[in-house]
Design a protein around this motif. Structure first.
Motif, PDB file in Angstrom:
ATOM      1  N   ILE A   1      31.927  39.234  43.073  1.00 35.87           N
ATOM      2  CA  ILE A   1      31.380  40.279  43.441  1.00 35.87           C
ATOM      3  C   ILE A   1      32.128  41.155  44.625  1.00 35.87           C
ATOM      4  O   ILE A   1      32.548  42.327  44.634  1.00 35.87           O
ATOM      5  CB  ILE A   1      29.837  40.617  43.704  1.00 35.87           C
ATOM      6  N   ILE A   2      32.354  40.466  45.657  1.00 35.86           N
ATOM      7  CA  ILE A   2      33.243  40.863  47.013  1.00 35.86           C
ATOM      8  C   ILE A   2      34.381  40.985  46.093  1.00 35.86           C
ATOM      9  O   ILE A   2      35.181  42.370  46.587  1.00 35.86           O
ATOM     10  CB  ILE A   2      33.190  39.632  48.111  1.00 35.86           C
ATOM     11  N   GLN A   3      35.338  40.504  45.360  1.00 42.43           N
ATOM     12  CA  GLN A   3      36.509  40.579  44.951  1.00 42.43           C
ATOM     13  C   GLN A   3      36.393  41.754  43.929  1.00 42.43           C
ATOM     14  O   GLN A   3      37.548  42.382  44.061  1.00 42.43           O
ATOM     15  CB  GLN A   3      37.227  39.281  44.140  1.00 42.43           C
ATOM     16  N   GLU A   4      35.577  42.197  43.470  1.00 36.15           N
ATOM     17  CA  GLU A   4      35.245  43.472  42.690  1.00 36.15           C
ATOM     18  C   GLU A   4      35.185  44.512  43.470  1.00 36.15           C
ATOM     19  O   GLU A   4      35.882  45.637  43.362  1.00 36.15           O
ATOM     20  CB  GLU A   4      34.283  43.457  41.713  1.00 36.15           C
TER      21      GLU A   4
ATOM     22  N   GLU B   1      36.534  42.738  58.243  1.00 38.16           N
ATOM     23  CA  GLU B   1      37.729  42.173  57.578  1.00 38.16           C
ATOM     24  C   GLU B   1      37.693  40.844  56.880  1.00 38.16           C
ATOM     25  O   GLU B   1      38.473  40.412  56.155  1.00 38.16           O
ATOM     26  CB  GLU B   1      38.877  42.050  58.783  1.00 38.16           C
ATOM     27  N   ALA B   2      36.559  40.349  57.032  1.00 39.53           N
ATOM     28  CA  ALA B   2      36.339  38.834  56.323  1.00 39.53           C
ATOM     29  C   ALA B   2      34.763  38.621  56.199  1.00 39.53           C
ATOM     30  O   ALA B   2      33.949  39.036  57.148  1.00 39.53           O
ATOM     31  CB  ALA B   2      36.804  37.579  57.260  1.00 39.53           C
ATOM     32  N   ILE B   3      34.322  38.183  55.138  1.00 36.90           N
ATOM     33  CA  ILE B   3      32.901  37.810  54.780  1.00 36.90           C
ATOM     34  C   ILE B   3      32.809  36.349  54.508  1.00 36.90           C
ATOM     35  O   ILE B   3      33.521  35.666  53.966  1.00 36.90           O
ATOM     36  CB  ILE B   3      32.735  38.536  53.580  1.00 36.90           C
ATOM     37  N   ALA B   4      31.732  35.681  55.184  1.00 39.09           N
ATOM     38  CA  ALA B   4      31.536  34.417  55.080  1.00 39.09           C
ATOM     39  C   ALA B   4      30.103  34.269  54.407  1.00 39.09           C
ATOM     40  O   ALA B   4      29.438  35.040  54.636  1.00 39.09           O
ATOM     41  CB  ALA B   4      31.011  33.884  56.710  1.00 39.09           C
ATOM     42  N   VAL B   5      30.028  33.414  53.531  1.00 36.83           N
ATOM     43  CA  VAL B   5      28.848  33.138  52.482  1.00 36.83           C
ATOM     44  C   VAL B   5      28.445  31.861  52.713  1.00 36.83           C
ATOM     45  O   VAL B   5      29.049  30.801  52.447  1.00 36.83           O
ATOM     46  CB  VAL B   5      29.201  33.597  51.138  1.00 36.83           C
ATOM     47  N   CYS B   6      26.942  31.687  53.082  1.00 39.34           N
ATOM     48  CA  CYS B   6      26.537  30.420  53.167  1.00 39.34           C
ATOM     49  C   CYS B   6      24.885  30.472  52.823  1.00 39.34           C
ATOM     50  O   CYS B   6      23.860  30.981  53.441  1.00 39.34           O
ATOM     51  CB  CYS B   6      26.415  29.979  54.582  1.00 39.34           C
ATOM     52  N   PHE B   7      24.960  30.019  51.367  1.00 40.38           N
ATOM     53  CA  PHE B   7      23.265  29.980  50.955  1.00 40.38           C
ATOM     54  C   PHE B   7      22.786  28.677  51.053  1.00 40.38           C
ATOM     55  O   PHE B   7      23.368  27.703  51.062  1.00 40.38           O
ATOM     56  CB  PHE B   7      23.410  30.618  49.513  1.00 40.38           C
TER      57      PHE B   7
ATOM     58  N   GLY C   1      22.620  43.200  42.936  1.00 42.61           N
ATOM     59  CA  GLY C   1      22.526  44.632  43.379  1.00 42.61           C
ATOM     60  C   GLY C   1      22.713  44.673  44.933  1.00 42.61           C
ATOM     61  O   GLY C   1      23.385  45.323  45.703  1.00 42.61           O
ATOM     62  N   ALA C   2      21.807  43.728  45.591  1.00 39.97           N
ATOM     63  CA  ALA C   2      21.579  43.632  46.840  1.00 39.97           C
ATOM     64  C   ALA C   2      22.920  43.043  47.534  1.00 39.97           C
ATOM     65  O   ALA C   2      23.501  43.373  48.646  1.00 39.97           O
ATOM     66  CB  ALA C   2      20.808  42.615  47.469  1.00 39.97           C
ATOM     67  N   VAL C   3      23.976  42.289  46.961  1.00 42.84           N
ATOM     68  CA  VAL C   3      24.908  41.775  47.094  1.00 42.84           C
ATOM     69  C   VAL C   3      26.183  43.016  47.509  1.00 42.84           C
ATOM     70  O   VAL C   3      26.987  43.187  48.248  1.00 42.84           O
ATOM     71  CB  VAL C   3      25.578  40.691  46.383  1.00 42.84           C
ATOM     72  N   ARG C   4      26.189  43.881  46.280  1.00 42.45           N
ATOM     73  CA  ARG C   4      26.982  44.998  46.191  1.00 42.45           C
ATOM     74  C   ARG C   4      26.813  45.928  47.407  1.00 42.45           C
ATOM     75  O   ARG C   4      27.560  46.430  48.002  1.00 42.45           O
ATOM     76  CB  ARG C   4      26.823  45.627  45.037  1.00 42.45           C
TER      77      ARG C   4
ATOM     78  N   HIS D   1      40.529  43.262  49.174  1.00 40.48           N
ATOM     79  CA  HIS D   1      41.390  43.086  50.413  1.00 40.48           C
ATOM     80  C   HIS D   1      40.609  42.137  51.351  1.00 40.48           C
ATOM     81  O   HIS D   1      41.249  41.874  52.448  1.00 40.48           O
ATOM     82  CB  HIS D   1      41.521  44.378  51.048  1.00 40.48           C
ATOM     83  N   LEU D   2      39.417  41.733  51.106  1.00 36.49           N
ATOM     84  CA  LEU D   2      38.813  41.060  52.219  1.00 36.49           C
ATOM     85  C   LEU D   2      38.981  39.490  52.367  1.00 36.49           C
ATOM     86  O   LEU D   2      39.180  39.013  50.979  1.00 36.49           O
ATOM     87  CB  LEU D   2      37.216  41.271  52.089  1.00 36.49           C
ATOM     88  N   PHE D   3      38.874  38.832  53.158  1.00 36.44           N
ATOM     89  CA  PHE D   3      38.989  37.334  53.328  1.00 36.44           C
ATOM     90  C   PHE D   3      37.762  36.979  53.036  1.00 36.44           C
ATOM     91  O   PHE D   3      36.575  37.307  53.582  1.00 36.44           O
ATOM     92  CB  PHE D   3      39.507  36.952  54.710  1.00 36.44           C
ATOM     93  N   VAL D   4      37.328  35.816  51.944  1.00 37.38           N
ATOM     94  CA  VAL D   4      36.258  35.407  51.648  1.00 37.38           C
ATOM     95  C   VAL D   4      36.205  33.824  52.213  1.00 37.38           C
ATOM     96  O   VAL D   4      37.224  33.270  51.737  1.00 37.38           O
ATOM     97  CB  VAL D   4      35.846  35.672  50.120  1.00 37.38           C
ATOM     98  N   SER D   5      35.253  33.437  52.723  1.00 36.83           N
ATOM     99  CA  SER D   5      35.133  31.993  53.108  1.00 36.83           C
ATOM    100  C   SER D   5      33.614  31.653  52.605  1.00 36.83           C
ATOM    101  O   SER D   5      32.739  31.944  52.904  1.00 36.83           O
ATOM    102  CB  SER D   5      34.907  31.984  54.630  1.00 36.83           C
ATOM    103  N   LEU D   6      33.549  30.510  51.653  1.00 41.12           N
ATOM    104  CA  LEU D   6      32.283  30.211  51.038  1.00 41.12           C
ATOM    105  C   LEU D   6      31.949  28.742  51.627  1.00 41.12           C
ATOM    106  O   LEU D   6      32.989  28.148  51.526  1.00 41.12           O
ATOM    107  CB  LEU D   6      32.806  30.022  49.446  1.00 41.12           C
TER     108      LEU D   6
END
Length: 699
Positions: free
Chosen positions: A187-190, A165-171, A150-153, A194-199
């Motif tokens: 979740i981001i894709q849901e 325009e882009a989200i970086a994810v680093c846990f 839920g916090a992610v959404r 349209h966002l660029f995702v960088s894991l």
């Protein structure tokens, strides 16, 4: 014009530099066709212009030529420029709650440790766009705190509302267990497809939190621009009847398809200069010089790297535009010393050169395009090194009077010296800057520059290389026959390459070889998937490495694993450990075989081997080069002028010997043979210069 390649297929290499876009086309027969064209703001315009010039040279329409190209390999500065100019995407960062400031803490590292005036780097992801997510893994990958979806959404929706325009994810510890990062991507894709995702798990799945978050953020910042450009370029090529595959040169010296290159833009930050180093390895093998220092001087920058036993040095200690990029990259050191570098006087009255560059527009003063400030190219024209009537083989005319005026107005008169003295002073400073850059990648890396040959490429490299060789007591300078378009040649020659890495923290004495081999097999499987779908080669090589360190050390040394089998044996491991001790001593002047050694990471290169370039070896002709002499020119190596012979490089043959001082004019570059030096044209039409060192000279 006759169709020189009527029935041939062509491999095309394209390299975009700060000033010129270089192209090399190689036919099945081995025929090479080259050209240069000014670089453009939309790099695809310069690429299209260069392709049109190549097509004209082989007597074809552009559509016909492109239909005969099964492969185009592109070296591009889009990702580099995006980061250098801080013109990237609007980035958001999702990280473990409580760790959103890791990107600013930077391990408390400051590039200039003792400078109290050093400003903090430009924030490519401002704090308000960095959001902590409730989740936590242990160092072994066990879930301590489940992911709060839920916090992610909510975070994604907030970032979308902010125009991200882009989200970086680093846990934390996602390199051990990626399940939380992978779920966030879903979740981001849901929520915002349209966002660029960088894991971080996909970009840099290894230990060290700051390096991982910095590299992941840089990837997110540069990815949209590179992805957009590559899609635009590919569409433009398809419209002109290109049916082949478009690949991009990577910072590790290999090439990769546009899809992977767009997703992992951080791996393309040294796309341009990496091509030149790749070509240098090939030339070194052909010419018999396995140890090379490569210098690539173009219009904007001066790139230096080391090749030892035909293998380019690779590093993960990269800082680009003040951000850490910990991906394996060729160890290329860049300074702002190109032909367009501007000479200026600082507030203390001292003469400086660069890093600001005039670029290609307006360019140096002698270009006559409105540039008013003196540049290194203006100096080389003033000193007689460059013929203003034969620049780019006569394709471009330069104005010596404009160069003289710029040097006189901005440097000579303020310093109270003559124009020639000012030009010589600028030349000495830029040569000193370049010699310092060479020392940075040699003596500071444990190499003795005197044991290497200096390979000079780029449009301006051969103008200055003789002076660097004198300064550093290097005996040989090599100027390849295709020096002006060398990076594009490297694009044509480069193999496919995917680098995979995985953290595996364990003492060598307690290592579980079965687990190590299983990890390497899994890494190879992932690498083959990344190279899947290509039709370039079916021949592959696997190279394995271990990151090793003495227990208690902070940094590690990457050591190749010598193995003749697919699986690493105890004997292989013992040999690798011995190599580590020797390499550690060379780098740090210390080794201790009795000290415990730790494995930190496993690394693996999967290389798709392409067919080698074919250069025919020619028999030596007579030594006398008189048939290529076109006249003489007044040149300045010191305050007093000398008359030096000028040779047409296209008319020189293998075996010809040129005694300095002299000038060899080739299309796209000029070779200065300094007083006392001797140049021989070898069997591959490379110019090999033997350097004279004065008795008592200190290197």
């Amino acid at each position: 014009m006759a169709k020189t390649g009527e029935s041939s297929q062509w491999i095309l290499g394209v390299d975009v530099g700060g000033t010129f876009t270089d192209l090399v086309a190689m036919a099945e027969s081995g025929q090479l066709v080259t050209t240069k064209t000014p670089s453009t703001r939309d790099q695809s315009d310069g690429v299209a212009s260069g392709i049109a010039k190549i097509a004209e040279k082989v007597g074809m329409e552009v559509s016909e030529f492109l239909s005969r190209c099964p492969l185009i390999v592109h070296g591009t500065t889009v990702a580099t420029n995006t980061l250098l100019e801080y013109d990237g995407a609007k980035v958001g960062l999702l990280t473990t709650q409580g760790f959103r400031d890791e990107i600013e803490f930077r391990r408390a590292y400051k590039e200039s440790v003792f400078s109290v005036r050093l400003q903090a780097p430009h924030q490519i992801v401002p704090r308000r766009y960095r959001i902590g997510i409730p989740e936590r893994l242990s160092h072994t990958g066990e879930v301590i705190t489940p992911l709060d979806e839920g916090a992610v959404r909510l975070a994604v929706r907030k970032l979308v509302d902010e125009g991200i325009e882009a989200i970086a994810v680093c846990f934390l510890f996602s390199f051990v267990n990626p399940q939380h990062e992978l779920r966030v991507k879903e979740i981001i894709q849901e929520e915002a497809p349209h966002l660029f995702v960088s894991l971080s798990y996909e970009v840099l799945p290894q230990i060290r939190e700051f390096e991982r978050v910095s590299t992941t953020v840089v990837n997110a910042y540069t990815g949209p621009a590179l992805q957009s450009y590559l899609n635009h370029l590919e569409a433009r090529l398809r419209e002109q009847n290109f049916k082949g595959e478009l690949f991009v040169m990577q910072s590790n010296g290999g090439v990769q398809n546009v899809v992977q290159s767009g997703r992992f833009a951080a791996g393309c930050l040294l796309s341009g200069p990496a091509g030149g180093v790749t070509a240098a390895s090939f030339i070194g093998q052909r010419a018999g010089y396995p140890n090379l220092i490569t210098i690539d001087m173009g219009g904007t920058s001066y790139d230096v790297s080391v090749i030892e036993q035909l293998q380019p040095t690779v590093t993960t200690e990269n800082w680009i535009s003040r951000y850490r990029v910990a991906l394996p990259m060729m160890d290329i050191h860049t300074i702002g010393s190109g032909g367009g570098s501007i000479a200026w006087i600082d507030s203390g009255g001292a003469l400086q050169v660069g890093p600001k560059s005039a670029g290609s527009n307006p360019g140096p003063a002698c270009y006559g395009r409105g540039g008013m400030e003196p540049t290194v190219t203006d100096v080389n024209v003033m000193l007689g090194y460059i013929n203003p009537d034969n620049f780019l083989g006569g394709e471009m005319q330069l104005d010596r009077s404009l160069a003289e005026e710029a040097i006189r107005t901005h440097i000579a008169e303020p310093l109270g010296i003559s124009t020639i003295e000012a030009a010589l002073a600028i030349s000495r400073i830029v040569n000193s800057n370049m010699s310092n850059a060479i020392q940075y990648v040699t003596t500071q890396r444990g190499f003795d520059p005197r044991q290497f040959a200096l390979l000079a490429v780029g449009g301006a490299g051969a103008l200055h290389a003789g002076k660097q060789a004198e300064d550093l007591r290097i005996n040989t300078v090599i100027v390849p026959s295709l020096a002006p378009v060398f990076s594009a040649l490297g694009d044509v020659a480069a193999n496919l390459k995917v680098t995979e890495l995985r953290t595996h923290f364990e003492e060598v004495e307690k290592v579980d070889l079965e687990k190590v081999n299983d990890d390497f097999e899994e890494m190879e499987k992932i690498a083959r998937e990344k190279l899947g779908g290509q039709n370039v080669t079916e021949k592959f090589e696997v190279r394995k490495y271990l990151d090793l360190r003495y227990k208690g050390e902070v940094h590690e040394v990457t050591v190749p694993v010598r193995s003749r089998t697919r699986r690493i044996t105890a004997l292989n491991l013992e040999a690798t450990l011995n190599d580590f001790h020797e390499l550690h001593e060379r780098l740090y002047a210390h080794k201790d075989p009795s000290q415990e050694v730790e494995i930190l990471n496993l690394r693996m290169d999967l290389i798709g081997v392409r067919e080698q370039l074919r250069f025919d070896e020619e028999a030596f002709d007579k030594e006398d080069p008189t048939n290529a002499k076109t006249g003489e020119r007044t040149m300045y190596f010191e305050k007093d002028p000398v008359q030096a012979p000028v040779y047409n490089g296209a008319l020189l043959n293998p075996g010809n010997l040129i005694v300095g001082p002299a000038v060899i004019e080739q299309w796209g570059t000029t070779i200065v043979v300094y007083p006392g030096h001797e140049a021989l044209i070898d069997a591959y039409r490379n110019c090999v210069i033997e350097v004279r060192h004065s008795v008592g000279t200190v290197g």
